[in-house]
Write an enzyme that holds these catalytic residues in place. Structure first.
Site, PDB file in Angstrom:
ATOM      1  N   LYS A  60       0.872  -1.182   0.000  1.00 39.57           N
ATOM      2  CA  LYS A  60       0.000   0.000   0.000  1.00 39.57           C
ATOM      3  C   LYS A  60       0.913   1.237   0.000  1.00 39.57           C
ATOM      4  CE  LYS A  60      -4.180   1.705   0.172  1.00 39.57           C
ATOM      5  NZ  LYS A  60      -5.075   1.611  -0.977  1.00 39.57           N
ATOM      6  N   ASP A 119      -6.371 -15.750   4.519  1.00 34.00           N
ATOM      7  CA  ASP A 119      -7.731 -16.265   4.737  1.00 34.00           C
ATOM      8  C   ASP A 119      -8.543 -16.184   3.449  1.00 34.00           C
ATOM      9  OD1 ASP A 119      -6.928 -16.470   7.423  1.00 34.00           O
ATOM     10  OD2 ASP A 119      -8.921 -15.949   8.165  1.00 34.00           O
TER      11      ASP A 119
END
Ligand code: NAI
Length: 341
Positions: A178, A239
């Site tokens: 980011k 996940d």
């Protein structure tokens, strides 16, 4: 990775953990022993139960045991939300410098999925970033959370990823970041990855913003081969990727350092299903396969992997998270039967 004789007895630290941890570790130990490999397990508590008994979340015995054995198999541990003690996982990973979190994401045969043919490898930096939770209250109502990124750790994890890729014939690495917002910290992570990438012209190198990566993964995960991520992004993306291959009950992991390793599933302690004999032990079992490779028991690792595949192919004895009706123990019995056939 350490390689020992294929006939030696392996002394391994066993951390049953919390929630579903004890029930899945019990089954996994039974299956690992059924491979014929000789283990001497040194069982050690960690977390809330350890605190009750020793007044310490990580008892000294656990540090000493891992220090001695240099390899551990760990069930998930519960980490209190919004207070309480520091994560056991973070503490152990930092203490033993297990800087590389290694998470292969692959389909198992026979499981229906929207994403067949997935073969992704997540490499997550395991020792720093906001995930280690350095926080304090500046004044009431104002909290500061410190994200530390170092050139040393960023270069080390990039080196690990590229060396692994070259050694295992993987083709492409994407750094996920980011750095448009975290210009300095993620910027440093990227610069280190780029410097390492220059030494590996045979590996295609790319970079994607983490938010875009979520969308790209869901629409076309096949564009990725290996993902290189900072700690927190790696936690979250793992996940997401687990869902491609059937969920958290399936995906294994390893925390690797120079000469020490802790093998554990991606999932947590799943308190919602604990104690009911319904948890899927496959993720921890597949972590056990990684551990067998690590300790030089390649034949047993391959036999066990094949036995797991056979059970999934047969669609019998599967746990309910993957559409079956079997319990944790019955799944274990089926894998042992498949090992013997
Ligand atoms: P979780 O991974 O424990 O559970 C998320 C969902 O997946 C739940 O619905 C659960 O039932 C299901 N699930 C997880 N593992 C499964 C399995 N083996 N078989 C069938 N279903 C399974 O995540 P959650 O609920 O967010 O966290 C619970 C606790 O675990 C928290 O205290 C968290 O801090 C801790 N945790 C520990 C980890 C570790 O020790 N390595 C990793 C992740 C979370």
């Amino acid at each position: 990775m350490t390689v020992q004789s294929a006939t030696a007895e392996h002394q391994v630290t066993l951390i049953p953990g919390d929630g579903i941890g004890p029930e899945i570790t019990r089954v996994v130990v039974r299956i690992l022993e059924a491979t014929g490999v000789k283990f001497r397990w040194e069982e050690s508590l960690a977390g809330a139960e350890a605190y009750e008994r020793y007044k310490e979340y990580i008892p000294k015995e656990l540090y000493l045991s891992i220090d001695r054995n240099r390899v551990a198999l760990k069930g998930p541990v519960t980490t209190p939300i919004g207070g309480g003690f520091t994560s056991i996982n973070v503490t152990l990973r930092k203490y033993f410098e297990l800087y590389a979190n290694f998470r292969p994401i692959q389909n198992l045969p026979g499981l229906p999925t929207h994403y067949p043919g997935i073969d992704l490898l997540i490499i997550r930096e395991n020792t720093e970033g906001e995930y280690v939770g350095i926080e304090h209250e500046v004044v009431p109502g104002v909290v500061e959370s410190i994200k530390i990124i170092t050139a040393k750790a960023s270069t080390r994890i990039a080196e690990f990823a590229f060396a692994y890729a070259r050694q295992h014939g993987r083709k492409k690495i994407h750094s996920i970041h980011k750095a448009n917002i975290m210009k300095m910290s993620d910027g440093l992570f990227l610069r280190c990855a780029r410097d390492v990438a220059k030494k590996y012209p045979d590996i295609v190198y790319g970079e994607h913003l983490v938010d875009n990566t979520c969308m790209q993964l869901v629409t076309n995960p096949y564009q990725y081969d290996m993902l290189l991520l900072e700690n927190l992004y790696g936690d979250i993306i793992s996940d997401l990727c687990a869902a491609f291959v059937g969920g958290l009950g399936l995906v294994p992991g390893a925390n690797l350092g120079e000469d020490c390793a802790i093998f554990e599933a991606v999932h947590g302690s799943a308190p919602d299903i604990a104690g009911k004999n319904i948890a899927n032990p496959t993720a921890l079992l597949q972590s056990g396969v990684l551990m067998l490779h690590h300790i030089g028991e390649t034949d047993a690792a391959n036999r066990l992997h094949r036995a797991i595949e056979k059970v999934y192919e047969s669609k019998q004895s599967l746990t309910r998270d993957v559409g079956g009706t079997a319990g944790t123990n019955e799944f274990g019995d089926a894998v042992i039967a498949a090992l013997e056939n």
